[in-house]
Scaffold this motif. Sequence first.
Motif, PDB file in Angstrom:
ATOM      1  N   LEU A  21      60.282  13.619   7.863  1.00  0.00           N
ATOM      2  CA  LEU A  21      61.226  12.504   7.946  1.00  0.00           C
ATOM      3  C   LEU A  21      60.863  11.532   6.830  1.00  0.00           C
ATOM      4  O   LEU A  21      59.671  11.278   6.597  1.00  0.00           O
ATOM      5  CB  LEU A  21      61.038  11.841   9.313  1.00  0.00           C
ATOM      6  N   SER A  22      61.862  10.994   6.147  1.00  0.00           N
ATOM      7  CA  SER A  22      61.537  10.021   5.096  1.00  0.00           C
ATOM      8  C   SER A  22      60.958   8.762   5.743  1.00  0.00           C
ATOM      9  O   SER A  22      61.263   8.438   6.891  1.00  0.00           O
ATOM     10  CB  SER A  22      62.786   9.671   4.282  1.00  0.00           C
ATOM     11  N   ARG A  23      60.124   8.066   4.983  1.00  0.00           N
ATOM     12  CA  ARG A  23      59.497   6.861   5.544  1.00  0.00           C
ATOM     13  C   ARG A  23      60.524   5.771   5.865  1.00  0.00           C
ATOM     14  O   ARG A  23      60.448   5.156   6.926  1.00  0.00           O
ATOM     15  CB  ARG A  23      58.399   6.359   4.600  1.00  0.00           C
ATOM     16  N   PRO A  24      61.521   5.535   4.987  1.00  0.00           N
ATOM     17  CA  PRO A  24      62.537   4.529   5.374  1.00  0.00           C
ATOM     18  C   PRO A  24      63.288   4.920   6.650  1.00  0.00           C
ATOM     19  O   PRO A  24      63.560   4.064   7.504  1.00  0.00           O
ATOM     20  CB  PRO A  24      63.459   4.498   4.149  1.00  0.00           C
ATOM     21  N   GLU A  25      63.624   6.196   6.797  1.00  0.00           N
ATOM     22  CA  GLU A  25      64.319   6.641   8.010  1.00  0.00           C
ATOM     23  C   GLU A  25      63.418   6.440   9.240  1.00  0.00           C
ATOM     24  O   GLU A  25      63.866   5.962  10.291  1.00  0.00           O
ATOM     25  CB  GLU A  25      64.707   8.120   7.879  1.00  0.00           C
TER      26      GLU A  25
ATOM     27  N   LEU B  70      61.196 -11.787   8.673  1.00  0.00           N
ATOM     28  CA  LEU B  70      60.661 -11.132   7.478  1.00  0.00           C
ATOM     29  C   LEU B  70      59.250 -10.573   7.731  1.00  0.00           C
ATOM     30  O   LEU B  70      58.885  -9.519   7.203  1.00  0.00           O
ATOM     31  CB  LEU B  70      60.642 -12.122   6.313  1.00  0.00           C
TER      32      LEU B  70
ATOM     33  N   THR C 283      57.021  -2.091   7.053  1.00  0.00           N
ATOM     34  CA  THR C 283      57.038  -1.305   5.811  1.00  0.00           C
ATOM     35  C   THR C 283      55.617  -1.088   5.278  1.00  0.00           C
ATOM     36  O   THR C 283      55.316  -0.042   4.701  1.00  0.00           O
ATOM     37  CB  THR C 283      57.919  -1.962   4.732  1.00  0.00           C
TER      38      THR C 283
ATOM     39  N   MET D 269      63.344   2.834  10.189  1.00  0.00           N
ATOM     40  CA  MET D 269      64.553   2.423  10.932  1.00  0.00           C
ATOM     41  C   MET D 269      64.439   2.836  12.393  1.00  0.00           C
ATOM     42  O   MET D 269      64.818   2.093  13.301  1.00  0.00           O
ATOM     43  CB  MET D 269      65.804   3.045  10.306  1.00  0.00           C
TER      44      MET D 269
ATOM     45  N   ILE E 282      54.367   1.804   7.423  1.00  0.00           N
ATOM     46  CA  ILE E 282      55.006   3.098   7.195  1.00  0.00           C
ATOM     47  C   ILE E 282      54.594   3.656   5.833  1.00  0.00           C
ATOM     48  O   ILE E 282      54.576   4.872   5.627  1.00  0.00           O
ATOM     49  CB  ILE E 282      56.554   2.961   7.308  1.00  0.00           C
ATOM     50  N   ASP E 283      54.258   2.763   4.908  1.00  0.00           N
ATOM     51  CA  ASP E 283      53.891   3.214   3.571  1.00  0.00           C
ATOM     52  C   ASP E 283      52.615   4.059   3.576  1.00  0.00           C
ATOM     53  O   ASP E 283      52.432   4.898   2.699  1.00  0.00           O
ATOM     54  CB  ASP E 283      53.702   1.998   2.646  1.00  0.00           C
TER      55      ASP E 283
ATOM     56  N   TYR F 262      60.919  -7.223  16.740  1.00  0.00           N
ATOM     57  CA  TYR F 262      61.149  -7.090  15.288  1.00  0.00           C
ATOM     58  C   TYR F 262      62.055  -8.219  14.780  1.00  0.00           C
ATOM     59  O   TYR F 262      61.757  -8.885  13.782  1.00  0.00           O
ATOM     60  CB  TYR F 262      61.775  -5.732  15.004  1.00  0.00           C
TER      61      TYR F 262
ATOM     62  N   PHE G 277      59.579  -7.114   9.095  1.00  0.00           N
ATOM     63  CA  PHE G 277      59.933  -6.138   8.058  1.00  0.00           C
ATOM     64  C   PHE G 277      58.702  -5.828   7.196  1.00  0.00           C
ATOM     65  O   PHE G 277      58.404  -4.656   6.900  1.00  0.00           O
ATOM     66  CB  PHE G 277      61.068  -6.679   7.198  1.00  0.00           C
TER      67      PHE G 277
END
Lengths: 305, 99
Positions: free
Chosen positions: A245-249, A266, A273, A252, A276-277, A261, A269
């Motif tokens: 799975l992509s990290r941005p997906e 901010l 991120t 989300m 997830i990175d 959240y 977020f």
Amino acid sequence: MNVAALGAAELRNRLHGDGLVYRVGPYAVRLRSSIDQVLSAFSCLYADYPVEPDDGFADFHVYVHRPQNLRRWYRPQAIFEFDGKVPFKPLPFSQSYPFFEWGLNWCVSNHISNHLIIHSAVLENRGQAVVMPGNPGVGKSTLCAALMLRGWRLLTDELGMLSVDDCLFAPVPRPVSLKNNSIDLIANFAPEAVIGPRCEDTVKGTVAHVRAPADSVARAAEKATPRLVVLPQYVEGANAQLIPLSRPEAAMQIAGNTFNYSRLGLQGFATLTRMIDGCRCFEFRYSRLDDAIDTFEQLLVGGEG
Amino acid sequence: MNSGTHRWSVLPDTVLHWYCADDETLVYYEQAGTTHLLTATSAEALRFLEYNEANIGELVAVVSQTLTLDVDGDDEFFFLMEALVEQLQKLGLIEACAH
């Protein structure tokens, strides 16, 4: 001193009196209850938790008790009180213990501000924390219980607490909540598991809690670095299958499974991120617990070095 | 509304925060507190509109150059961009310029 060392009589005295203050990771709870069902389940499931001084600070003041009106006798009920307020309608008396656990989940998810709180199980092994977000019914808690009973360190089965300061998960290793068929599944999978009383006919069906391993409770001050995000899905008859799975997906999907959240804005977020990175992300379909555990072990090997 | 003839940009004073990985992009719109998952094409279009105004044709040129896409004379990419712009507008991320 832990709860077991108090002895049954002293535990009863404290719960019936001003309350027992005990610690679960970053927060302390003062629990009062005059209900024997809560006392017996608590003494079974919380034996290893450290006791705080009677006059010590508690983040959450919780009181589970019978009402003073006719419902004390007629179709008896239980009331959950938090800091002197009653945030929920009463539940049937037979659900007193799960009511305590559910109520405490609410306390944590609504009153902790320095963590991004993710509706997820989180476990750690060999320095890698795996985050398993997901809606109820996807097999998250069952898989979580199986992994912890095979030696993974439990951080949480329900409320992943990701610090906004250091982006590490704070352990909150409370008993793991199982529902319906999962209870027997785990009892057969790990006969040594300590499973508390079964409570039937709740809104979730039959529920029971599995005691967290003593090692997980003892290491509750030891934060863990997120390295894997796995979105589990129990699919009857399916072979264990990981789908990248992509990290941005994945982010989300996690954002949709958080309690605060939006409230963090901010900061939420940025924390999400940042987390997830550093993670590899997968969807995961499974039906057999042993296959699932093998797959997770292989994932660990892939993340080492 | 015919999006192809308008010029577009983000809303005034918009602050966007970006996270890009694995050929996808997350954008956090600070004023609205919303998070959006964007494809590479949408993300590049929005990035340009964050600091510029552009019509669809100009976006096609900028995005295709940035992503090194060979779209010369390809109407499909123009229509794709038109659809993306409409989606970004529906998400409240951009608006048609007043003039």
